[in-house]
Design a protein around this motif. Sequence first.
Motif, PDB file in Angstrom:
ATOM      1  N   UNK A   1       0.830  -1.204   0.000  1.00  0.00           N
ATOM      2  CA  UNK A   1       0.000   0.000   0.000  1.00  0.00           C
ATOM      3  C   UNK A   1       0.865   1.255   0.000  1.00  0.00           C
ATOM      4  N   UNK A   2       1.914   1.247   0.785  1.00  0.00           N
ATOM      5  CA  UNK A   2       2.840   2.389   0.785  1.00  0.00           C
ATOM      6  C   UNK A   2       3.495   2.540  -0.586  1.00  0.00           C
ATOM      7  N   UNK A   3       3.873   1.419  -1.182  1.00  0.00           N
ATOM      8  CA  UNK A   3       4.521   1.472  -2.488  1.00  0.00           C
ATOM      9  C   UNK A   3       3.590   2.055  -3.535  1.00  0.00           C
ATOM     10  N   UNK A   4       2.317   1.644  -3.503  1.00  0.00           N
ATOM     11  CA  UNK A   4       1.335   2.186  -4.444  1.00  0.00           C
ATOM     12  C   UNK A   4       1.118   3.675  -4.199  1.00  0.00           C
ATOM     13  N   UNK A   5       1.040   4.070  -2.922  1.00  0.00           N
ATOM     14  CA  UNK A   5       0.894   5.488  -2.579  1.00  0.00           C
ATOM     15  C   UNK A   5       2.073   6.284  -3.127  1.00  0.00           C
ATOM     16  N   UNK A   6       3.281   5.739  -2.957  1.00  0.00           N
ATOM     17  CA  UNK A   6       4.478   6.428  -3.429  1.00  0.00           C
ATOM     18  C   UNK A   6       4.458   6.586  -4.944  1.00  0.00           C
ATOM     19  N   UNK A   7       3.995   5.542  -5.633  1.00  0.00           N
ATOM     20  CA  UNK A   7       3.911   5.599  -7.087  1.00  0.00           C
ATOM     21  C   UNK A   7       2.938   6.680  -7.539  1.00  0.00           C
ATOM     22  N   UNK A   8       1.801   6.772  -6.840  1.00  0.00           N
ATOM     23  CA  UNK A   8       0.777   7.754  -7.203  1.00  0.00           C
ATOM     24  C   UNK A   8       1.206   9.186  -6.906  1.00  0.00           C
ATOM     25  N   UNK A   9       2.032   9.360  -5.899  1.00  0.00           N
ATOM     26  CA  UNK A   9       2.393  10.711  -5.448  1.00  0.00           C
ATOM     27  C   UNK A   9       3.807  11.129  -5.834  1.00  0.00           C
ATOM     28  N   UNK A  10       4.538  10.262  -6.499  1.00  0.00           N
ATOM     29  CA  UNK A  10       5.902  10.598  -6.889  1.00  0.00           C
ATOM     30  C   UNK A  10       6.868  10.622  -5.730  1.00  0.00           C
ATOM     31  N   UNK A  11       6.587   9.823  -4.742  1.00  0.00           N
ATOM     32  CA  UNK A  11       7.430   9.738  -3.539  1.00  0.00           C
ATOM     33  C   UNK A  11       8.281   8.477  -3.606  1.00  0.00           C
ATOM     34  N   UNK A  12       9.477   8.540  -3.054  1.00  0.00           N
ATOM     35  CA  UNK A  12      10.341   7.359  -2.995  1.00  0.00           C
ATOM     36  C   UNK A  12      10.183   6.677  -1.640  1.00  0.00           C
ATOM     37  N   UNK A  13      10.371   5.360  -1.626  1.00  0.00           N
ATOM     38  CA  UNK A  13      10.289   4.566  -0.405  1.00  0.00           C
ATOM     39  C   UNK A  13      11.688   4.078  -0.033  1.00  0.00           C
ATOM     40  N   UNK A  14      12.015   4.200   1.245  1.00  0.00           N
ATOM     41  CA  UNK A  14      13.234   3.603   1.791  1.00  0.00           C
ATOM     42  C   UNK A  14      12.804   2.644   2.889  1.00  0.00           C
ATOM     43  N   UNK A  15      13.211   1.398   2.792  1.00  0.00           N
ATOM     44  CA  UNK A  15      12.871   0.402   3.811  1.00  0.00           C
ATOM     45  C   UNK A  15      13.998   0.323   4.824  1.00  0.00           C
ATOM     46  N   UNK A  16      13.694   0.608   6.082  1.00  0.00           N
ATOM     47  CA  UNK A  16      14.691   0.525   7.149  1.00  0.00           C
ATOM     48  C   UNK A  16      14.687  -0.864   7.784  1.00  0.00           C
ATOM     49  N   UNK A  17      15.778  -1.189   8.451  1.00  0.00           N
ATOM     50  CA  UNK A  17      15.832  -2.408   9.254  1.00  0.00           C
ATOM     51  C   UNK A  17      15.920  -3.686   8.453  1.00  0.00           C
TER      52      UNK A  17
ATOM     53  N   UNK B   1      14.307 -10.651   2.706  1.00  0.00           N
ATOM     54  CA  UNK B   1      13.542  -9.415   2.904  1.00  0.00           C
ATOM     55  C   UNK B   1      13.770  -8.463   1.737  1.00  0.00           C
ATOM     56  N   UNK B   2      15.005  -8.381   1.271  1.00  0.00           N
ATOM     57  CA  UNK B   2      15.318  -7.497   0.151  1.00  0.00           C
ATOM     58  C   UNK B   2      14.575  -7.937  -1.109  1.00  0.00           C
ATOM     59  N   UNK B   3      14.583  -9.223  -1.381  1.00  0.00           N
ATOM     60  CA  UNK B   3      13.899  -9.725  -2.567  1.00  0.00           C
ATOM     61  C   UNK B   3      12.401  -9.430  -2.498  1.00  0.00           C
ATOM     62  N   UNK B   4      11.815  -9.599  -1.315  1.00  0.00           N
ATOM     63  CA  UNK B   4      10.394  -9.321  -1.150  1.00  0.00           C
ATOM     64  C   UNK B   4      10.103  -7.849  -1.364  1.00  0.00           C
ATOM     65  N   UNK B   5      10.911  -6.983  -0.779  1.00  0.00           N
ATOM     66  CA  UNK B   5      10.714  -5.539  -0.926  1.00  0.00           C
ATOM     67  C   UNK B   5      10.837  -5.123  -2.388  1.00  0.00           C
ATOM     68  N   UNK B   6      11.791  -5.703  -3.082  1.00  0.00           N
ATOM     69  CA  UNK B   6      11.980  -5.333  -4.488  1.00  0.00           C
ATOM     70  C   UNK B   6      10.763  -5.739  -5.316  1.00  0.00           C
ATOM     71  N   UNK B   7      10.183  -6.921  -5.011  1.00  0.00           N
ATOM     72  CA  UNK B   7       8.972  -7.343  -5.729  1.00  0.00           C
ATOM     73  C   UNK B   7       7.818  -6.382  -5.466  1.00  0.00           C
ATOM     74  N   UNK B   8       7.841  -5.757  -4.293  1.00  0.00           N
ATOM     75  CA  UNK B   8       6.796  -4.800  -3.937  1.00  0.00           C
ATOM     76  C   UNK B   8       7.052  -3.406  -4.497  1.00  0.00           C
ATOM     77  N   UNK B   9       8.168  -3.230  -5.181  1.00  0.00           N
ATOM     78  CA  UNK B   9       8.481  -1.940  -5.778  1.00  0.00           C
ATOM     79  C   UNK B   9       9.341  -1.033  -4.924  1.00  0.00           C
TER      80      UNK B   9
END
Length: 406
Positions: A352-368, A374-382
């Motif tokens: 949901x955050x990834x979709x929001x970022x796509x719609x608003x032109x915002x970048x996502x940084x995943x901490x922790x 985890x990296x592979x999963x995050x990448x699949x999520x955009x």
Amino acid sequence: MAFSDLLLQSVGESEIQGRESLPQLLNAIRQHLQMDVAFVSEFVRGRRVFRTVDPPGPDNPVQPGASDPLEESYCQRVVDGRLPELMCDAKQNPVAAALPVTHALPVGAHLSVPILLADGSYYGTFCCFSYSPDQSLDARDLNMMRVFADVAARLIDKEREVSLRQKTLEGKILAALESDSLSMVYQPIYDLEQAKVVGFEALSRFSPDPYRPPDAWFCDAKEVGLGSELEARAIRLGLRAMEHLPDDIYMSVNISPEYILDGVLEEIFQDQTLHRVMLEITEHAVVDHYDELARLIRPFRHRGLKIAVDDAGAGYASFRHILNLAPDRIKLDISLTRNIDTDSSRRALAAAFSKFAEETGTAIVAEGVETESEIKTLRRLGVTKVQGYYIGRPMPLSQAAQICCH
């Protein structure tokens, strides 16, 4: 539970309530005994200082902060036994009658009980008097005064304990501000698409023993009114590192929105080039004045400053920050990214955050981020920018600069 404990519980024992409770106690006992004046006095270097009085106002002959010599007072004589704690008519007591104040006020009925602190020392006295004699006062009234004096003593002890803690904390924070005990480490932020480090987050570390986590230091600084100074110093130290890093590397620094509202950005960024600076909004509390916050940030965004909202997914406040500040970056909290590869709920929220970022032109940084899965999963999520122990632990500047060169 003793009556004094119940009374203490009813008026409150916290450091905020303690100062407010002494006037409540005085008003309650004065009204109960139907007397004209009540006060708490403190003995200070041979003088009696009136600390709290009831009723308040200019008509009261006893005013907070006023003082007189102890030897001219009833208080000293009550403590050392020259006067009784209860006098229904002060003029009938030869010792009291000899004191000018008895006739000047005048003093009629008088009750005074020593305030004995936990360390065994006398703080002063808890007193009530009326301008006219009152023969109805008896031992029960005096016992009630003693109970109230005991509660007052415990409130004063608590206030002193809080004051000592405040002074100790203030000394520690000032020492950190004036010495080299505050230093910075830098945790890399990695772009999965570019396969390189694109930025660092500057994180505070404190050297005095015993070790306490950085969050505890900033909480202490806030408690003693030095929060903005400590955060500003951490930001300045963090930004110095940019001189030693390539021009395409940005630096992320943290600040609480309340200090932005206090106007600290002008001082911090006065002579700072901002196109490589990411300012992370870190507070978990809801901000009441987003319009003002955005107004104060706006001039710096025009100069190139980027804004990130930290700890997204950790609480309601972060969602409010995102909606009201239109950040350039959203940083997913570790509680959301940890085990995201095995938890469908976390994946759904990150998506949901990834979709929001796509719609608003915002970048996502995943901490922790701590595992390759985890990296592979995050990448699949955009999500293509990550930060965490799997990428690199917080490190000294020399090591951070070395990473950028490889």
